[in-house]
Design a protein around this motif. Sequence first.
Motif, PDB file in Angstrom:
ATOM      1  N   HIS A 157       0.590  -1.418  -0.132  1.00 10.95           N
ATOM      2  CA  HIS A 157       0.417   0.051  -0.220  1.00 10.95           C
ATOM      3  C   HIS A 157       0.716   1.058  -0.336  1.00 10.95           C
ATOM      4  CE1 HIS A 157      -3.441  -2.576   2.046  1.00 10.95           C
ATOM      5  NE2 HIS A 157      -3.519  -2.617   0.472  1.00 10.95           N
ATOM      6  N   ALA A 158       1.645   1.147   1.346  1.00  8.05           N
ATOM      7  CA  ALA A 158       2.627   2.358   1.189  1.00  8.05           C
ATOM      8  C   ALA A 158       3.619   2.549   0.004  1.00  8.05           C
ATOM      9  CB  ALA A 158       3.756   2.263   1.831  1.00  8.05           C
ATOM     10  N   ARG A 159       4.288   1.446  -1.234  1.00  5.83           N
ATOM     11  CA  ARG A 159       4.727   1.739  -2.321  1.00  5.83           C
ATOM     12  C   ARG A 159       4.018   1.683  -3.378  1.00  5.83           C
ATOM     13  NH1 ARG A 159       7.650  -3.888  -3.461  1.00  5.83           N
ATOM     14  NH2 ARG A 159       5.592  -4.123  -3.661  1.00  5.83           N
ATOM     15  N   ASP A 160       2.451   2.018  -3.737  1.00  9.39           N
ATOM     16  CA  ASP A 160       1.926   1.927  -4.776  1.00  9.39           C
ATOM     17  C   ASP A 160       1.481   3.501  -4.012  1.00  9.39           C
ATOM     18  OD1 ASP A 160       1.910  -0.582  -5.678  1.00  9.39           O
ATOM     19  OD2 ASP A 160      -0.547  -0.884  -4.823  1.00  9.39           O
ATOM     20  N   PHE A 161       1.648   3.722  -3.462  1.00 16.08           N
ATOM     21  CA  PHE A 161       0.790   5.240  -2.981  1.00 16.08           C
ATOM     22  C   PHE A 161       1.964   6.318  -3.431  1.00 16.08           C
ATOM     23  CE2 PHE A 161       0.873   9.629  -0.061  1.00 16.08           C
ATOM     24  CZ  PHE A 161       0.278   9.552   0.085  1.00 16.08           C
ATOM     25  N   VAL A 162       3.513   5.563  -2.984  1.00 17.38           N
ATOM     26  CA  VAL A 162       4.297   6.533  -3.443  1.00 17.38           C
ATOM     27  C   VAL A 162       4.259   6.873  -5.275  1.00 17.38           C
ATOM     28  CG1 VAL A 162       7.182   7.261  -3.383  1.00 17.38           C
ATOM     29  CG2 VAL A 162       5.185   6.447  -1.212  1.00 17.38           C
ATOM     30  N   GLU A 163       4.262   5.205  -5.806  1.00 21.64           N
ATOM     31  CA  GLU A 163       4.915   5.393  -6.878  1.00 21.64           C
ATOM     32  C   GLU A 163       4.292   5.090  -7.938  1.00 21.64           C
ATOM     33  OE1 GLU A 163       6.635   1.752  -7.256  1.00 21.64           O
ATOM     34  OE2 GLU A 163       8.128   2.522  -5.639  1.00 21.64           O
ATOM     35  N   LYS A 164       3.020   5.173  -7.383  1.00 22.54           N
ATOM     36  CA  LYS A 164       1.410   5.437  -8.606  1.00 22.54           C
ATOM     37  C   LYS A 164       0.942   6.352  -8.004  1.00 22.54           C
ATOM     38  CE  LYS A 164       2.060   0.301  -9.317  1.00 22.54           C
ATOM     39  NZ  LYS A 164       0.853  -1.433  -9.425  1.00 22.54           N
ATOM     40  N   VAL A 165       0.049   6.163  -6.853  1.00 25.34           N
ATOM     41  CA  VAL A 165      -1.448   7.575  -6.470  1.00 25.34           C
ATOM     42  C   VAL A 165      -0.960   8.606  -6.768  1.00 25.34           C
ATOM     43  CG1 VAL A 165      -2.516   7.741  -5.209  1.00 25.34           C
ATOM     44  CG2 VAL A 165      -2.193   5.088  -4.975  1.00 25.34           C
ATOM     45  N   VAL A 166       0.357   9.400  -5.640  1.00 28.83           N
ATOM     46  CA  VAL A 166       0.722  10.490  -5.768  1.00 28.83           C
ATOM     47  C   VAL A 166       0.878  10.749  -6.906  1.00 28.83           C
ATOM     48  CG1 VAL A 166       1.998  12.381  -4.674  1.00 28.83           C
ATOM     49  CG2 VAL A 166       0.850  10.258  -3.672  1.00 28.83           C
ATOM     50  N   PRO A 167       1.853  10.561  -8.587  1.00 28.10           N
ATOM     51  CA  PRO A 167       2.583  11.080  -9.431  1.00 28.10           C
ATOM     52  C   PRO A 167       1.442  11.041 -10.741  1.00 28.10           C
ATOM     53  CG  PRO A 167       3.831   9.118  -8.266  1.00 28.10           C
ATOM     54  CD  PRO A 167       2.240   9.197  -7.625  1.00 28.10           C
ATOM     55  N   VAL A 168      -0.154  10.128 -10.573  1.00 29.63           N
ATOM     56  CA  VAL A 168      -1.235  10.525 -11.485  1.00 29.63           C
ATOM     57  C   VAL A 168      -1.661  11.715 -10.982  1.00 29.63           C
ATOM     58  CG1 VAL A 168      -2.759   9.104 -11.773  1.00 29.63           C
ATOM     59  CG2 VAL A 168      -1.190   7.830 -11.979  1.00 29.63           C
ATOM     60  N   TRP A 169      -1.723  11.464  -9.480  1.00 35.16           N
ATOM     61  CA  TRP A 169      -2.655  12.352  -9.033  1.00 35.16           C
ATOM     62  C   TRP A 169      -2.505  14.076  -9.262  1.00 35.16           C
ATOM     63  CZ3 TRP A 169      -4.223  10.445  -2.944  1.00 35.16           C
ATOM     64  CH2 TRP A 169      -4.889   9.814  -3.150  1.00 35.16           C
ATOM     65  N   ALA A 170      -1.299  13.904  -8.896  1.00 40.47           N
ATOM     66  CA  ALA A 170      -0.211  15.494  -9.539  1.00 40.47           C
ATOM     67  C   ALA A 170      -0.189  15.790 -10.705  1.00 40.47           C
ATOM     68  CB  ALA A 170       0.964  15.279  -9.080  1.00 40.47           C
ATOM     69  N   LYS A 171      -0.328  15.340 -11.932  1.00 43.26           N
ATOM     70  CA  LYS A 171      -0.363  15.025 -13.150  1.00 43.26           C
ATOM     71  C   LYS A 171      -1.738  14.716 -13.362  1.00 43.26           C
ATOM     72  CE  LYS A 171       1.773  14.563 -17.303  1.00 43.26           C
ATOM     73  NZ  LYS A 171       2.637  15.127 -17.435  1.00 43.26           N
ATOM     74  N   GLU A 172      -2.682  15.045 -13.104  1.00 42.84           N
ATOM     75  CA  GLU A 172      -3.890  15.179 -12.896  1.00 42.84           C
ATOM     76  C   GLU A 172      -4.939  16.678 -13.038  1.00 42.84           C
ATOM     77  OE1 GLU A 172      -6.179  10.671 -13.468  1.00 42.84           O
ATOM     78  OE2 GLU A 172      -6.315  11.956 -11.619  1.00 42.84           O
ATOM     79  N   GLY A 173      -3.919  17.161 -11.483  1.00 42.82           N
ATOM     80  CA  GLY A 173      -3.930  17.674 -10.821  1.00 42.82           C
ATOM     81  C   GLY A 173      -4.923  17.505  -9.984  1.00 42.82           C
ATOM     82  N   SER A 174      -5.640  16.771  -9.612  1.00 43.26           N
ATOM     83  CA  SER A 174      -6.909  16.404  -8.558  1.00 43.26           C
ATOM     84  C   SER A 174      -6.672  16.505  -7.385  1.00 43.26           C
ATOM     85  CB  SER A 174      -7.504  14.933  -8.764  1.00 43.26           C
ATOM     86  OG  SER A 174      -6.225  13.941  -8.796  1.00 43.26           O
ATOM     87  N   ASN A 175      -5.048  16.354  -6.727  1.00 39.75           N
ATOM     88  CA  ASN A 175      -5.152  16.691  -5.810  1.00 39.75           C
ATOM     89  C   ASN A 175      -3.860  16.542  -5.152  1.00 39.75           C
ATOM     90  OD1 ASN A 175      -7.207  14.367  -4.635  1.00 39.75           O
ATOM     91  ND2 ASN A 175      -7.404  13.655  -6.363  1.00 39.75           N
ATOM     92  N   ALA A 176      -3.581  17.436  -4.400  1.00 40.40           N
ATOM     93  CA  ALA A 176      -1.766  18.187  -4.292  1.00 40.40           C
ATOM     94  C   ALA A 176      -1.646  16.972  -3.115  1.00 40.40           C
ATOM     95  CB  ALA A 176      -1.918  19.644  -4.777  1.00 40.40           C
ATOM     96  N   VAL A 177      -0.358  15.988  -2.586  1.00 40.64           N
ATOM     97  CA  VAL A 177      -0.371  15.425  -2.257  1.00 40.64           C
ATOM     98  C   VAL A 177       1.591  15.538  -1.791  1.00 40.64           C
ATOM     99  CG1 VAL A 177      -0.263  12.838  -0.741  1.00 40.64           C
ATOM    100  CG2 VAL A 177      -2.233  13.858  -2.233  1.00 40.64           C
ATOM    101  N   PHE A 178       1.331  16.261  -0.533  1.00 46.14           N
ATOM    102  CA  PHE A 178       3.238  16.366  -0.339  1.00 46.14           C
ATOM    103  C   PHE A 178       3.100  15.644   1.294  1.00 46.14           C
ATOM    104  CE2 PHE A 178       0.983  20.081  -1.574  1.00 46.14           C
ATOM    105  CZ  PHE A 178       1.934  20.512  -3.009  1.00 46.14           C
ATOM    106  N   GLY A 179       4.255  14.407   1.211  1.00 44.42           N
ATOM    107  CA  GLY A 179       4.670  14.562   2.629  1.00 44.42           C
ATOM    108  C   GLY A 179       5.577  16.080   3.072  1.00 44.42           C
ATOM    109  N   PHE A 180       5.591  16.090   4.767  1.00 41.82           N
ATOM    110  CA  PHE A 180       5.869  17.019   5.409  1.00 41.82           C
ATOM    111  C   PHE A 180       6.705  17.312   6.166  1.00 41.82           C
ATOM    112  CE2 PHE A 180       1.557  16.494   7.684  1.00 41.82           C
ATOM    113  CZ  PHE A 180       2.940  16.890   8.886  1.00 41.82           C
ATOM    114  N   TYR A 181       8.191  17.415   6.174  1.00 42.58           N
ATOM    115  CA  TYR A 181       9.798  17.157   6.098  1.00 42.58           C
ATOM    116  C   TYR A 181      10.267  18.083   6.852  1.00 42.58           C
ATOM    117  CZ  TYR A 181       9.180  13.751   2.855  1.00 42.58           C
ATOM    118  OH  TYR A 181       8.733  13.127   1.451  1.00 42.58           O
TER     119      TYR A 181
END
Length: 215
Positions: free
Chosen positions: A76-100
């Motif tokens: 779940h963590a790997r798919d979130f980072v490698e697939k879900v977040v990049p697709v969302w960003a490309k679509e502009g539908s969700n802006a997801v960030f880690g805060f460091y």
Amino acid sequence: MPETAANAPETPGGTVTDIPAAALESVRDLTGVMITTGRLVLTAPSPADVDAIYRICQDPAIQRYTTVPSPYEYEHARDFVEKVVPVWAKEGSNAVFGFYHATSGQLLGMIGLHGISGPEAKNGAMAEIGYWTAPEARRQGYTVEAVRAICRWGFAQLGLERIEWIAFDGNEGSRAVAVKAGFTVEGKLRSRWVHRGERHDGWIGSLLPGDPIPR
């Protein structure tokens, strides 16, 4: 991928990468956006964060009050980072960030603006904020700082007209963060969700462009 301005503009929430005019159309690519504050860097999670995300999402509070899968598996963590977040960003539908942590680089939590709509949508330009915080990073003001920064960015760069905060009834930690970040709690949503097989009430609040966002 949006270009990063050589001299990124200063905003009340910190420094952000500029978004080219072409990306402000109804389909906007949010890949590569970075926001900085006094103590934090907000940027998309990378494969190096998978182990930390997997560990943090075992936390009972995160599983109780968020919609992360349960049980939460490494995939779940790997798919979130490698697939879900990049697709969302490309679509502009969700802006997801880690805060460091700006100095140590430690992942402190995740934050996002979800369901981003533009001015052409039925209810105009809106988004819903969501966040979780690593147990060891709670009660230190990091999440409030991240919420204030991403909301300022959402108003300034995405032209949002309303940001909603919605949480399960009883999630006092999330509510405290939202209130400290300037959100107005508007009321209770009765029997709003089915979560882990049970129906739950929720809370809803909002932040508007003209609302004061505390420092």
